[in-house]
Enzyme design. Structure first.
Site, PDB file in Angstrom:
ATOM      1  N   HIS A 402       2.051   4.355   3.802  1.00  0.00           N
ATOM      2  CA  HIS A 402       3.471   4.681   3.603  1.00  0.00           C
ATOM      3  C   HIS A 402       4.049   3.953   2.392  1.00  0.00           C
ATOM      4  CE1 HIS A 402       7.763   5.077   4.290  1.00  0.00           C
ATOM      5  NE2 HIS A 402       7.858   3.773   4.363  1.00  0.00           N
ATOM      6  N   PHE A 403       3.867   2.627   2.352  1.00  0.00           N
ATOM      7  CA  PHE A 403       4.560   1.938   1.246  1.00  0.00           C
ATOM      8  C   PHE A 403       3.789   2.036  -0.069  1.00  0.00           C
ATOM      9  CE2 PHE A 403       2.710  -1.856   3.474  1.00  0.00           C
ATOM     10  CZ  PHE A 403       1.898  -2.308   2.470  1.00  0.00           C
ATOM     11  N   HIS A 404       2.548   2.540   0.001  1.00  0.00           N
ATOM     12  CA  HIS A 404       1.917   2.861  -1.281  1.00  0.00           C
ATOM     13  C   HIS A 404       2.456   4.183  -1.845  1.00  0.00           C
ATOM     14  CE1 HIS A 404      -0.758  -0.535  -0.591  1.00  0.00           C
ATOM     15  NE2 HIS A 404      -1.019  -0.465  -1.886  1.00  0.00           N
ATOM     16  N   ARG A 468      -4.093  -4.788   7.003  1.00  0.00           N
ATOM     17  CA  ARG A 468      -4.334  -6.209   6.752  1.00  0.00           C
ATOM     18  C   ARG A 468      -5.547  -6.726   7.498  1.00  0.00           C
ATOM     19  NH1 ARG A 468       1.464  -9.147   7.182  1.00  0.00           N
ATOM     20  NH2 ARG A 468       1.886  -8.895   4.987  1.00  0.00           N
TER      21      ARG A 468
END
Lengths: 577, 166
Positions: A402-404, A468
């Site tokens: 998503h945040f990429h 992560r």
């Protein structure tokens, strides 16, 4: 020019033609300072050098990560996966973004509100130096493996105190830099009486206000919780409170990345494609709505955490979704601008105006890809913040995917697109057709790489693969075995993205040091003739800040008191890496 | 402030969608009880092993509750205790977990059972296990060098099939 005031009064009573006159006079005024002063340009470039260094090193760390996660490679020399991950997160999430944004914002204020005073520039350099010193302190600790705590530094994992002090320096330095930019805007307001300030500078002020208000949270956590604890002055840390303070900062942080991209979309893209700003007032209003609804929403990052009542989580979920409104306004303004430009160039059909846009101009194409990426990115964000739906994806690699899309495509491609005029303008050079072409190729490479990497992350995240995390077979689990092909796809996408990084660094060096000398325009669009006078309530800072603080108090006071009164006694520190 | 006619339509449409969407989320949360895990239960994380129910972790059948089974798990760097559970298909299960040291995750891959475990807090989530099979439980919050070594197994077995096998 001489009667800017009287034409403004006319504008209130009559429409149309008289308004045109007032915009003409505003246009004359800005013409005088269409270039950024050399001294301000130097300050802006200093920020961008640090940002580009962070991009190269952070990108390298990203390449290493996707390789290791594919299960095909192992790190040499005892380097830890999580150490590399910490480097990647800090350099790209905090350093690249903050430094690039400040470089751009300084240039934007200097271009539209006027050259900084010597004092303002001095504070700008001071902020830069403090931020850079903090970056070096944190980086050294990470390299010494004293701070493999990732960029979120969740307690009770305890890093070396110098790491936390470095972070405090970065935050405090950014306040000093933000203050210098706001001071220039205040000076413009003093000199120009009662009229709305230049739109682009206004946007910079809103973004800085948001940044200062939100980073108070992380500053409090670092100065009053992490530093005394890591120095051994206190034994225990309140874990939930530290996380809450972090996410009070962490979500507006992503809007702090996004708003400069919106500045480019609202004020610069229209000029590049030969159009006007659709509506000055609505652009301002949408920025103010982001100020209000970016901060009291951190719980949507903590939806699966114990110790926070579900009612308050839901309240913040509702507040989170309010940013849909300014986002829709932005989308409308973009398409309205595109359509007016296309129609002015003779397009007649329903969608044929799209063909009239400058598809061979890197300054437009690359940010446009960023805009398109924001459609799936925003849809994913809606899922993430949806209260109970969050459990499906929380801490899976879906979130990384998503945040990429949001920061690493929408925001970053807009920044890359801005570099093609910003860097040569600041260094006194010109964008060449060759670099223009290479830039479009770079944008395509990025799009291909990101589609593969982020696509794989989204899919495998839904299957349960965690973010992560190092490569693992999880004891021969069948489910984990199904993730491996997607992790290979991430490595393929990540490698293509790294090629994209090498390309953009090459382009940057060309633009900064080797492109032919000349004058590259710093494009800032004017407001469309049909638009009406911007109402002054949009500059009523007292009112907006009061509402902003009131919403924060509404969202956080009771859960915070709850944490203080009922929370456990806190936790000692651990170094488990 | 002037707003273009089409923009009014666009915003009306958008805001209506938003209201409908949030109403559905709110209805399922407050009426159907589908909240994310939000227990407000506190524990001394340094004495987890001595405090019930964590002094005897594992699966137990319970009577007189809204759920049929309780799965009690203790997380610590870098393991879950115990690391294998079995519950019958279709039963209503309450997952109860906590950590003895740093923050850990408790995620059952391929399901929506997903909660953070934080020192000093007990995390709880009640759900009906309606998919048979063997599920991977893993830590999805970075906890240190052995983060990905932290896993366990949940077996959801069909009681009828199990009887047939025996």
């Amino acid at each position: 020019m001489k009667n800017a005031n009287s034409s403004k009064q006319d504008g209130r009573t009559a429409a149309g033609i008289i308004l045109k006159k007032s915009f003409l006079t505003q246009g004359l005024k800005t013409e005088k300072r269409e270039t950024v002063d050399r001294r301000d340009a130097k300050l802006a470039m200093a920020h961008i050098y640090v940002a580009m260094t962070a991009l190269l090193l952070g990108g390298l760390a990203g390449l290493v990560q996707v390789m290791v996660r594919s299960g095909q490679f192992q790190l040499p020399f005892g380097i830890g996966y999580y150490q590399v991950l910490t480097v990647h997160g800090i350099l790209l999430g905090l350093i690249l973004t903050t430094f690039f944004i400040f470089g751009f914002q300084i240039s934007a204020v200097s271009r539209t509100a006027g050259t900084l005073s010597d004092k303002q520039r001095f504070w700008g350099w001071t902020g830069f130096s403090v931020m850079t010193a903090g970056t070096i302190m944190a980086a050294v600790m990470v390299l010494l493996n004293e701070a493999s705590v990732l960029y979120t530094f969740y307690a009770p994992l305890m890093a070396h105190w110098i790491f936390y002090l470095g972070l405090a320096f970065v935050v405090v330095g950014s306040w000093i830099g933000a203050f210098a930019q706001i001071a220039r805007y205040a000076q413009w307001k003093r000199e120009n009486g009662k009229q709305p300030g230049p739109l682009l500078s206004f946007m910079v002020v809103v973004n800085n206000l948001m940044w200062v208000i939100c980073s108070i949270g992380v500053a409090v956590a670092v100065l009053f919780q992490f530093l005394p604890w890591s120095l051994g002055l206190v034994e225990r840390i309140d874990v939930l409170m530290s996380r809450t303070l972090f996410w009070y900062f962490g979500h507006p942080l992503v809007y702090f990345w996004l708003l400069p991209a919106y500045m480019v979309w609202y004020t610069i893209i229209p000029k590049i494609i030969g159009g006007k700003i659709f509506s000055d007032s609505l652009a301002r209003l949408s920025f103010l709505l982001f100020l209000l609804f970016s901060i009291p929403v951190g719980f949507h990052h903590q939806l699966t955490e114990p110790g926070i009542d579900a009612f308050w989580k839901f309240l913040q979920v509702v507040l989170t979704f309010m940013v849909v409104i300014p986002s829709l306004m932005t989308a409308f303004a973009m398409f309205a601008t595109f359509e007016s430009v296309g129609r002015a160039k003779g397009a007649t059909g329903l969608f044929s105006f799209f063909k009239k846009l400058p598809w061979d101009d890197v300054r437009f194409v690359v940010p446009f890809i960023g805009m398109v990426a924001f459609i799936p990115a925003g849809a994913g964000g809606i899922i993430n913040a949806s209260h109970q739906m969050n459990q499906v994806i929380h801490n899976t690699i879906w979130v990384t995917g998503h945040f990429h899309l949001t920061v690493a495509t929408t925001v970053v491609l807009t920044f890359f697109g801005a570099m093609y005029w910003l860097i040569p303008h600041l260094t006194g050079r010109k964008l060449t057709p060759k670099l223009n072409r290479l830039g479009i190729i770079q944008g395509i490479v990025w799009t291909v790489g990101m589609s593969i990497m982020s696509g794989a992350m989204h899919i495998v995240g839904l299957m349960g693969a965690p973010r992560r995390s190092n490569f693992s077979t999880y004891g021969g689990s069948e489910q984990a075995a199904e993730w491996v092909p997607y992790q290979l796809a991430q490595a393929v996408g990540g490698t293509i993205l790294f090629i994209g990084i090498v390309l953009i660094i090459y382009i940057f060096l060309q633009l900064a040091f080797f492109a032919p000398k000349g004058v590259q325009e710093y494009p800032v669009a004017e407001v469309s003739e049909g638009a009406q006078q911007t109402p002054m309530f949009l500059e009523n800072w007292k009112m907006w800040i009061t509402i902003c603080v009131a919403l924060i108090l509404l969202a956080y006071t009771i859960p915070f008191i709850d944490m203080m009164q009922n929370g456990p006694p806190g936790s000692v520190g651990y170094k488990l890496w | 402030m002037h707003i273009h006619k089409y923009e009014k339509w666009w915003l009306t449409f958008g805001i209506t969608c938003l209201v409908v969407f949030l109403s559905i989320v709110g209805f399922s949360a407050f009426h159907a009880g589908a909240h994310p895990p939000s227990a407000q239960v506190y524990i001394n994380q340094e004495h987890v092993d001595e405090i019930a129910p964590f002094d005897n972790p594992g699966v137990r059948k319970v009577e007189g509750e809204e759920w049929d089974y309780e799965v009690v798990v203790v997380a610590a760097a870098f393991m879950y205790t115990p690391n294998e559970f079995e519950v019958p298909l279709g039963s209503k299960v309450k997952f109860i977990a906590t950590t003895k040291d740093v923050v850990h995750g408790f995620q059952i891959a391929g399901t929506n059972i997903n909660m953070m475990l934080e020192p000093g807090y007990v995390s709880e989530f009640v759900t009906t296990v309606d998919k048979p099979g063997e599920f991977l439980i893993l830590c999805n919050e970075y906890c240190g060098v052995g983060h990905t070594a932290m896993s366990a197994k949940l077996k959801v077995v069909d009681p009828d099939e199990k009887r047939e096998q025996q």
